[in-house]
Design a protein around this motif. Structure first.
Motif, PDB file in Angstrom:
ATOM      1  N   PHE A 129      36.219  39.117 -13.867  1.00 59.78           N
ATOM      2  CA  PHE A 129      35.676  37.768 -13.968  1.00 59.78           C
ATOM      3  C   PHE A 129      36.675  36.685 -13.555  1.00 59.78           C
ATOM      4  CE2 PHE A 129      33.360  40.280 -17.149  1.00 59.78           C
ATOM      5  CZ  PHE A 129      32.073  40.111 -16.675  1.00 59.78           C
ATOM      6  N   THR A 130      37.938  37.033 -13.436  1.00 62.74           N
ATOM      7  CA  THR A 130      38.957  36.003 -13.210  1.00 62.74           C
ATOM      8  C   THR A 130      39.764  36.178 -11.936  1.00 62.74           C
ATOM      9  OG1 THR A 130      40.554  37.259 -14.539  1.00 62.74           O
ATOM     10  CG2 THR A 130      39.223  35.601 -15.696  1.00 62.74           C
ATOM     11  N   GLU A 131      39.707  37.348 -11.311  1.00 64.48           N
ATOM     12  CA  GLU A 131      40.510  37.602 -10.119  1.00 64.48           C
ATOM     13  C   GLU A 131      39.594  37.875  -8.924  1.00 64.48           C
ATOM     14  OE1 GLU A 131      43.505  40.510 -11.086  1.00 64.48           O
ATOM     15  OE2 GLU A 131      44.101  39.396 -12.875  1.00 64.48           O
ATOM     16  N   GLN A 132      40.178  38.162  -7.771  1.00 67.97           N
ATOM     17  CA  GLN A 132      39.411  38.301  -6.533  1.00 67.97           C
ATOM     18  C   GLN A 132      39.598  39.676  -5.886  1.00 67.97           C
ATOM     19  OE1 GLN A 132      37.196  35.996  -5.227  1.00 67.97           O
ATOM     20  NE2 GLN A 132      37.526  35.069  -7.226  1.00 67.97           N
ATOM     21  N   ALA A 133      39.558  40.742  -6.675  1.00 65.98           N
ATOM     22  CA  ALA A 133      39.683  42.091  -6.113  1.00 65.98           C
ATOM     23  C   ALA A 133      38.512  42.365  -5.174  1.00 65.98           C
ATOM     24  CB  ALA A 133      39.715  43.131  -7.236  1.00 65.98           C
ATOM     25  N   PRO A 134      38.726  43.143  -4.115  1.00 71.22           N
ATOM     26  CA  PRO A 134      37.630  43.437  -3.187  1.00 71.22           C
ATOM     27  C   PRO A 134      36.557  44.319  -3.831  1.00 71.22           C
ATOM     28  CG  PRO A 134      39.589  44.682  -2.590  1.00 71.22           C
ATOM     29  CD  PRO A 134      39.988  43.763  -3.704  1.00 71.22           C
ATOM     30  N   LEU A 135      35.315  44.073  -3.472  1.00 72.07           N
ATOM     31  CA  LEU A 135      34.187  44.890  -3.909  1.00 72.07           C
ATOM     32  C   LEU A 135      33.966  45.955  -2.847  1.00 72.07           C
ATOM     33  CD1 LEU A 135      31.896  45.295  -5.992  1.00 72.07           C
ATOM     34  CD2 LEU A 135      30.498  43.772  -4.584  1.00 72.07           C
ATOM     35  N   LEU A 136      34.174  47.201  -3.215  1.00 73.39           N
ATOM     36  CA  LEU A 136      34.099  48.309  -2.268  1.00 73.39           C
ATOM     37  C   LEU A 136      32.794  49.070  -2.439  1.00 73.39           C
ATOM     38  CD1 LEU A 136      37.734  49.639  -2.793  1.00 73.39           C
ATOM     39  CD2 LEU A 136      36.927  48.024  -1.055  1.00 73.39           C
ATOM     40  N   GLN A 137      32.153  49.426  -1.324  1.00 77.59           N
ATOM     41  CA  GLN A 137      30.955  50.257  -1.395  1.00 77.59           C
ATOM     42  C   GLN A 137      31.376  51.717  -1.389  1.00 77.59           C
ATOM     43  OE1 GLN A 137      27.630  49.244   1.014  1.00 77.59           O
ATOM     44  NE2 GLN A 137      26.652  51.227   0.738  1.00 77.59           N
ATOM     45  N   LEU A 138      30.740  52.504  -2.259  1.00 81.68           N
ATOM     46  CA  LEU A 138      30.998  53.938  -2.344  1.00 81.68           C
ATOM     47  C   LEU A 138      29.798  54.703  -1.833  1.00 81.68           C
ATOM     48  CD1 LEU A 138      32.489  54.172  -5.969  1.00 81.68           C
ATOM     49  CD2 LEU A 138      33.718  53.820  -3.823  1.00 81.68           C
ATOM     50  N   ASP A 139      30.046  55.903  -1.283  1.00 80.46           N
ATOM     51  CA  ASP A 139      28.923  56.779  -0.967  1.00 80.46           C
ATOM     52  C   ASP A 139      28.568  57.566  -2.225  1.00 80.46           C
ATOM     53  OD1 ASP A 139      30.694  58.959  -1.193  1.00 80.46           O
ATOM     54  OD2 ASP A 139      30.896  59.197   0.976  1.00 80.46           O
ATOM     55  N   ALA A 140      27.570  58.417  -2.142  1.00 75.41           N
ATOM     56  CA  ALA A 140      27.086  59.153  -3.321  1.00 75.41           C
ATOM     57  C   ALA A 140      28.151  60.046  -3.935  1.00 75.41           C
ATOM     58  CB  ALA A 140      25.859  59.974  -2.950  1.00 75.41           C
ATOM     59  N   ASP A 141      29.139  60.455  -3.138  1.00 77.16           N
ATOM     60  CA  ASP A 141      30.219  61.305  -3.643  1.00 77.16           C
ATOM     61  C   ASP A 141      31.395  60.510  -4.180  1.00 77.16           C
ATOM     62  OD1 ASP A 141      28.843  63.659  -2.945  1.00 77.16           O
ATOM     63  OD2 ASP A 141      29.551  63.477  -0.873  1.00 77.16           O
ATOM     64  N   GLY A 142      31.306  59.175  -4.129  1.00 82.80           N
ATOM     65  CA  GLY A 142      32.381  58.342  -4.642  1.00 82.80           C
ATOM     66  C   GLY A 142      33.456  57.997  -3.633  1.00 82.80           C
TER      67      GLY A 142
END
Length: 197
Positions: A129-142
Protein backbone atom coordinates in the motif's frame (compact mmCIF):
# COMPACT_ATOMS: atom_id res chain seq x y z
CA UNK A 1 -3.33 -15.67 17.53
CA UNK A 2 -0.48 -13.79 19.15
CA UNK A 3 -2.87 -11.72 21.29
CA UNK A 4 -4.55 -14.89 22.59
CA UNK A 5 -1.19 -16.50 23.32
CA UNK A 6 0.04 -13.33 25.06
CA UNK A 7 -3.12 -13.21 27.21
CA UNK A 8 -2.76 -16.86 28.22
CA UNK A 9 0.90 -16.47 29.17
CA UNK A 10 0.16 -13.28 31.13
CA UNK A 11 -2.50 -15.20 33.09
CA UNK A 12 0.02 -17.98 33.73
CA UNK A 13 2.69 -15.49 34.85
CA UNK A 14 0.28 -13.60 37.09
CA UNK A 15 -0.63 -16.85 38.86
CA UNK A 16 3.05 -17.53 39.65
CA UNK A 17 3.89 -16.33 43.21
CA UNK A 18 7.51 -15.56 42.22
CA UNK A 19 6.29 -13.31 39.41
CA UNK A 20 3.67 -11.68 41.65
CA UNK A 21 6.47 -10.73 44.07
CA UNK A 22 8.27 -8.66 41.43
CA UNK A 23 7.88 -4.87 41.46
CA UNK A 24 5.69 -3.24 38.80
CA UNK A 25 8.65 -2.11 36.69
CA UNK A 26 10.08 -5.64 36.47
CA UNK A 27 6.66 -7.05 35.62
CA UNK A 28 6.24 -4.46 32.86
CA UNK A 29 9.66 -5.39 31.44
CA UNK A 30 8.73 -9.09 31.44
CA UNK A 31 5.40 -8.37 29.71
CA UNK A 32 7.16 -6.23 27.12
CA UNK A 33 9.81 -8.88 26.46
CA UNK A 34 7.14 -11.58 26.30
CA UNK A 35 5.28 -9.63 23.59
CA UNK A 36 8.48 -9.09 21.60
CA UNK A 37 9.33 -12.81 21.85
CA UNK A 38 5.85 -13.89 20.73
CA UNK A 39 5.87 -11.47 17.77
CA UNK A 40 9.33 -12.66 16.69
CA UNK A 41 8.27 -16.32 16.99
CA UNK A 42 5.12 -15.79 14.93
CA UNK A 43 7.05 -13.86 12.28
CA UNK A 44 9.72 -16.57 12.14
CA UNK A 45 7.11 -19.31 11.76
CA UNK A 46 5.70 -17.39 8.77
CA UNK A 47 9.14 -16.76 7.27
CA UNK A 48 10.24 -20.40 7.44
CA UNK A 49 6.78 -21.68 6.37
CA UNK A 50 6.54 -24.04 9.36
CA UNK A 51 2.98 -22.90 10.10
CA UNK A 52 1.94 -23.36 6.47
CA UNK A 53 3.40 -26.88 6.26
CA UNK A 54 1.35 -27.97 9.28
CA UNK A 55 -1.83 -26.35 7.96
CA UNK A 56 -1.46 -27.80 4.45
CA UNK A 57 -1.01 -31.29 5.92
CA UNK A 58 -4.39 -31.13 7.72
CA UNK A 59 -6.49 -28.26 6.38
CA UNK A 60 -9.77 -29.55 7.81
CA UNK A 61 -8.37 -29.11 11.33
CA UNK A 62 -7.11 -25.57 10.82
CA UNK A 63 -9.40 -23.97 8.24
CA UNK A 64 -13.14 -23.75 8.83
CA UNK A 65 -14.92 -24.43 5.56
CA UNK A 66 -17.94 -22.17 5.12
CA UNK A 67 -20.38 -23.83 2.70
CA UNK A 68 -21.84 -20.39 1.87
CA UNK A 69 -18.52 -18.94 0.66
CA UNK A 70 -18.73 -20.10 -2.99
CA UNK A 71 -22.33 -18.92 -3.35
CA UNK A 72 -21.53 -15.59 -1.69
CA UNK A 73 -18.64 -14.94 -4.07
CA UNK A 74 -20.87 -15.96 -6.98
CA UNK A 75 -23.56 -13.49 -5.86
CA UNK A 76 -20.99 -10.68 -5.76
CA UNK A 77 -19.83 -11.56 -9.28
CA UNK A 78 -23.42 -11.84 -10.51
CA UNK A 79 -24.12 -8.36 -9.14
CA UNK A 80 -21.28 -6.97 -11.27
CA UNK A 81 -18.70 -6.66 -8.51
CA UNK A 82 -15.01 -7.13 -9.30
CA UNK A 83 -13.31 -9.54 -6.90
CA UNK A 84 -9.64 -9.80 -6.11
CA UNK A 85 -7.55 -11.84 -3.72
CA UNK A 86 -4.55 -10.09 -2.18
CA UNK A 87 -2.27 -12.18 0.03
CA UNK A 88 1.25 -12.17 1.39
CA UNK A 89 1.33 -15.95 0.98
CA UNK A 90 3.13 -17.54 -1.93
CA UNK A 91 1.36 -19.26 -4.79
CA UNK A 92 1.89 -22.78 -3.42
CA UNK A 93 0.12 -22.10 -0.12
CA UNK A 94 -2.57 -19.90 -1.72
CA UNK A 95 -3.30 -22.62 -4.27
CA UNK A 96 -3.65 -25.26 -1.55
CA UNK A 97 -5.95 -23.22 0.71
CA UNK A 98 -8.13 -21.74 -2.01
CA UNK A 99 -8.50 -25.10 -3.76
CA UNK A 100 -9.64 -26.59 -0.46
CA UNK A 101 -12.21 -23.81 -0.02
CA UNK A 102 -13.53 -23.29 -3.56
CA UNK A 103 -12.58 -25.94 -6.14
CA UNK A 104 -15.52 -27.89 -7.60
CA UNK A 105 -18.01 -26.20 -5.27
CA UNK A 106 -20.21 -24.54 -7.92
CA UNK A 107 -20.86 -25.27 -11.58
CA UNK A 108 -19.42 -22.61 -13.85
CA UNK A 109 -16.31 -22.18 -11.71
CA UNK A 110 -13.61 -24.46 -13.06
CA UNK A 111 -11.26 -23.66 -10.18
CA UNK A 112 -10.87 -21.27 -7.28
CA UNK A 113 -9.23 -18.77 -9.62
CA UNK A 114 -12.50 -18.43 -11.58
CA UNK A 115 -14.09 -16.55 -8.69
CA UNK A 116 -11.59 -13.67 -8.88
CA UNK A 117 -10.72 -11.07 -11.49
CA UNK A 118 -7.19 -10.71 -10.10
CA UNK A 119 -5.16 -12.80 -7.66
CA UNK A 120 -2.06 -11.20 -6.13
CA UNK A 121 0.33 -13.45 -4.19
CA UNK A 122 3.51 -12.42 -2.35
CA UNK A 123 1.99 -8.93 -1.98
CA UNK A 124 4.25 -7.92 0.93
CA UNK A 125 1.54 -5.99 2.76
CA UNK A 126 1.66 -3.41 4.25
CA UNK A 127 4.37 -2.14 1.84
CA UNK A 128 1.99 -3.09 -1.00
CA UNK A 129 0.00 0.00 0.00
CA UNK A 130 2.94 2.37 0.46
CA UNK A 131 5.65 1.44 -2.05
CA UNK A 132 5.88 1.00 -5.83
CA UNK A 133 7.01 -2.61 -6.37
CA UNK A 134 6.27 -3.92 -9.88
CA UNK A 135 3.13 -6.01 -10.40
CA UNK A 136 4.23 -9.17 -12.19
CA UNK A 137 1.96 -11.50 -14.15
CA UNK A 138 2.43 -15.21 -13.46
CA UNK A 139 1.49 -18.17 -15.61
CA UNK A 140 -0.48 -21.09 -14.13
CA UNK A 141 2.77 -22.70 -12.93
CA UNK A 142 3.88 -19.56 -11.11
CA UNK A 143 6.51 -18.50 -13.64
CA UNK A 144 6.86 -14.74 -14.20
CA UNK A 145 5.55 -13.70 -17.63
CA UNK A 146 6.32 -9.99 -17.30
CA UNK A 147 5.35 -6.78 -15.58
CA UNK A 148 1.74 -5.59 -15.69
CA UNK A 149 1.37 -1.87 -16.15
CA UNK A 150 -2.34 -1.80 -15.39
CA UNK A 151 -3.58 -1.09 -18.90
CA UNK A 152 -4.02 -4.74 -19.89
CA UNK A 153 -7.47 -6.00 -20.85
CA UNK A 154 -9.50 -7.68 -18.11
CA UNK A 155 -8.75 -11.38 -17.73
CA UNK A 156 -10.67 -13.38 -15.16
CA UNK A 157 -8.40 -15.30 -12.80
CA UNK A 158 -5.32 -13.23 -13.70
CA UNK A 159 -2.47 -14.38 -11.46
CA UNK A 160 0.00 -11.75 -10.23
CA UNK A 161 2.85 -11.38 -7.78
CA UNK A 162 4.05 -8.43 -5.71
CA UNK A 163 2.92 -5.07 -6.99
CA UNK A 164 1.35 -2.06 -5.37
CA UNK A 165 -2.09 -0.64 -4.77
CA UNK A 166 -1.97 1.84 -7.66
CA UNK A 167 -1.16 -0.89 -10.20
CA UNK A 168 -4.00 -3.04 -8.83
CA UNK A 169 -6.42 -0.09 -9.02
CA UNK A 170 -5.47 0.45 -12.68
CA UNK A 171 -5.74 -3.24 -13.50
CA UNK A 172 -9.20 -3.49 -11.92
CA UNK A 173 -10.31 -0.10 -13.22
CA UNK A 174 -11.28 0.98 -9.71
CA UNK A 175 -10.36 3.75 -7.31
CA UNK A 176 -9.55 2.94 -3.69
CA UNK A 177 -12.73 4.54 -2.37
CA UNK A 178 -14.75 2.05 -4.47
CA UNK A 179 -13.17 -0.99 -2.81
CA UNK A 180 -14.54 -3.00 0.10
CA UNK A 181 -11.49 -4.58 1.73
CA UNK A 182 -12.03 -7.70 3.83
CA UNK A 183 -9.03 -9.23 5.56
CA UNK A 184 -7.66 -10.92 8.64
CA UNK A 185 -5.53 -7.93 9.66
CA UNK A 186 -7.47 -4.92 8.46
CA UNK A 187 -5.95 -2.57 11.03
CA UNK A 188 -2.38 -3.50 10.11
CA UNK A 189 -3.06 -3.37 6.38
CA UNK A 190 -5.42 -0.45 6.06
CA UNK A 191 -4.24 1.90 8.82
CA UNK A 192 -0.83 2.23 7.21
CA UNK A 193 -2.39 2.51 3.75
CA UNK A 194 -4.73 5.32 4.75
CA UNK A 195 -1.87 7.25 6.38
CA UNK A 196 0.36 6.89 3.32
CA UNK A 197 -2.13 7.42 0.47
Amino acid sequence: PEAVLFGQIVDWLDADPAFAALDDEKKAQRYSQLWADIRESIDEAHRDDSIKRVIKADMATYIAFDPDLPATLHRFRSAGKRLFLLTNSGLDYTQAVMSYLLDKRLPGYASWRSYFDVIVVDAKKPSFFTEQAPLLQLDADGKVRGELLGHEPPLRGRLCQGGNVQALDRLLGLRGDRVLYVGDHIYGDMYRAKRAS
